[in-house]
Design an enzyme around this catalytic site. Structure first.
Site, mmCIF file in Angstrom:
data_model
loop_
_atom_site.group_PDB
_atom_site.id
_atom_site.type_symbol
_atom_site.label_atom_id
_atom_site.label_comp_id
_atom_site.label_asym_id
_atom_site.label_seq_id
_atom_site.Cartn_x
_atom_site.Cartn_y
_atom_site.Cartn_z
ATOM 1 N N LYS A 104 0.868 -1.176 0.000
ATOM 2 C CA LYS A 104 0.000 0.000 0.000
ATOM 3 C C LYS A 104 0.901 1.220 0.000
ATOM 4 C CE LYS A 104 -4.465 0.522 0.063
ATOM 5 N NZ LYS A 104 -5.542 -0.373 -0.381
ATOM 6 N N GLY A 214 -24.386 3.690 0.412
ATOM 7 C CA GLY A 214 -23.301 3.985 -0.536
ATOM 8 C C GLY A 214 -23.756 3.563 -1.917
ATOM 9 N N GLY A 216 -21.910 4.248 -4.816
ATOM 10 C CA GLY A 216 -20.769 4.524 -5.684
ATOM 11 C C GLY A 216 -20.427 3.273 -6.464
ATOM 12 N N ASN A 217 -19.159 3.151 -6.764
ATOM 13 C CA ASN A 217 -18.666 2.033 -7.547
ATOM 14 C C ASN A 217 -19.161 0.681 -6.998
ATOM 15 O OD1 ASN A 217 -17.097 0.480 -9.147
ATOM 16 N ND2 ASN A 217 -15.147 1.091 -8.284
ATOM 17 N N GLY A 219 -21.436 -0.031 -4.170
ATOM 18 C CA GLY A 219 -22.852 -0.138 -3.823
ATOM 19 C C GLY A 219 -23.746 -0.208 -5.054
#
Ligand code: NAD
Length: 411
Positions: A104, A214, A216-217, A219
């Site tokens: 990360k 949510g 977005g992408n 949800g």
């Protein structure tokens, strides 16, 4: 419980290790990252001013393979967050049966404050200054503040440096630059596949009522698939507020409404409510797919769902988890529920290495096979140790990592 994300990830590690009696030396390796790179990126802004940006990359652990994924460009990035996310990524890969370690990194910056040219120069500079990179050592991917566009810039810069094509060295890039199909929909699709398995196990009806926080992408993709499969999505929320219709919301029409207006609010035939009210609605399945800690001590005793699918990272606090468990509400944990993108990123690297690019059906079928098998293995582990699905997933991951460490002679 601490708010320090690294301490939270360590608590999950130690709990699972204690339950399953994982070799303490394997745990000691996982108490710290293998490598930390912290560097400064100097950059001339469009107005000529010289600015310095803090950048990070953590190779948390590579016992299972090259490290992979996640570059975050956000204003509040710090080393503890990057380390915690690195451990989570290590575990997620192991849970999903992916031969990769966890990486990360990112830059402390708000991309909205950059011009398009500054954004591109910062992405290219990050890759130039990253000390170790390539398909067999470290494969960065997108996260918050990065996207297909930024990953394409990074790929281009990397190929300029190396002077040969390296499609397997960067993930989450567009199909036009040898990316994979289903890249954007991978996590939501995985959430759907795992929900379907949990529903079978818990005897929940196939037309069950679902609430998704949510849109977005993640949800949005999951909600579309839920409706297509015959579930009734009765509540949907976003950052502004939420909507409800006990008979079900038409999700494809809602997608069009959000594309036009930006928010779910005002969708015809629905009642408007707050995000807090959304989470407490009567439903069978609750899918938090927005931000962390939304299920907490304040609302855990009011949740009416039978099943919580953790599509977001860390949506349930440990205190809430205890309350929900006592109330008999099942939780399928984030490291399993939302590992679809990690799986498809692994397919993306495989496609890049072989120069054989798969059609969308092949990617989807292989994702289904992989994530369903991860779900089954997690459930078996939770049953064997008479513990939660979260501990079951961590235990499976720690066993695989410890086995590799043993075979390599690290422990
Ligand atoms: P996104 O930015 O596309 O969408 C986020 C959605 O959540 C939006 O609808 C937004 O309005 C809503 N939202 C934001 N803050 C909110 C709040 N405080 N209350 C209610 N709603 C809020 O993000 P995404 O890619 O869909 O990711 C959603 C979650 O899934 C995040 O927790 C992310 O870390 C996690 N996740 C995403 C992926 C992925 O592949 N995108 C992979 C693993 C985990």
């Amino acid at each position: 419980m601490s708010n320090n994300p690294f301490e939270t990830s360590q608590a999950a590690l130690h709990t699972a290790a204690r339950i399953a009696g994982i070799n303490p030396d394997a745990v000691r390796y996982l108490e710290q990252p293998k490598r930390i790179f912290q560097f400064t990126i100097p950059m001339k802004m469009d107005n000529g001013e010289l600015k310095f940006f803090e950048a990070y990359r953590v190779h948390y652990n590579d016992a299972l393979g090259q490290v992979k994924n996640g570059l975050r460009f956000v204003p509040d990035l710090d080393l503890d967050i990057v380390k915690a996310l690195g451990l989570w990524m290590t575990v997620k890969h192991a849970v999903a049966g992916i031969p990769a370690g966890g990486g990360k990194g990112g830059v402390k910056v708000d991309p909205k404050t950059l011009s398009e040219g500054e954004y591109e120069r910062l992405c290219r500079a990050y890759i130039r200054k990253l000390p170790m990179k390539g398909a067999w050592v470290d494969v960065p991917g997108a996260d918050i503040g990065t996207s297909g566009k930024t990953m394409a810039w990074m790929l281009d810069e990397l190929e300029e440096i190396k002077q040969y094509h390296q499609p397997a060295a960067i993930n989450d890039k567009p199909v036009a630059t040898n990316g994979t199909q289903l890249s954007m929909e991978a996590t939501g699709t995985g959430v759907f596949f795992v929900t379907r398995e949990a529903v079978k196990d818990l005897g929940i009806a196939p037309d069950a009522k679902i609430v998704v926080q949510g849109f977005g992408n993640v949800g949005r993709t999951a909600a579309l698939l839920y409706q297509e499969a015959g579930f009734k999505v009765v509540g949907v929320g976003d950052i502004k507020n939420a909507i409800y219709n006990e008979n079900g919301i038409d999700i494809p029409a809602l997608v069009e409404h959000v594309a036009k207006t930006g928010y779910v609010e005002g969708f015809p035939g629905t009642k408007s409510l707050s995000n807090a009210e959304l989470l407490e609605l009567p439903c069978d399945i609750l899918v938090p797919a927005a931000v962390q800690s939304v299920l907490n001590e304040g609302n855990a005793d009011k949740i009416q769902a039978k099943l919580v699918m953790e599509a977001a990272n860390g949506p349930t606090t440990p205190e809430a988890e205890e309350i929900l468990a006592k109330r008999g509400i099942a939780i399928v944990p984030d490291v399993l529920t939302n590992c679809g993108s990690a799986i498809v990123c692994s397919f993306e690297r495989t496609q890049g290495l072989t120069d054989d690019y798969w059609d969308v059906d092949k990617v989807r079928n292989k994702l289904e096979e992989r994530i369903v098998s991860a779900y089954r293995a997690t459930k078996a582990s939770a049953e064997k140790y008479d513990t939660s699905m979260r501990n079951g997933a961590w235990i499976n991951a720690l066993k695989k990592i410890a086995d590799s460490m043993t075979a390599r002679g690290w422990i």
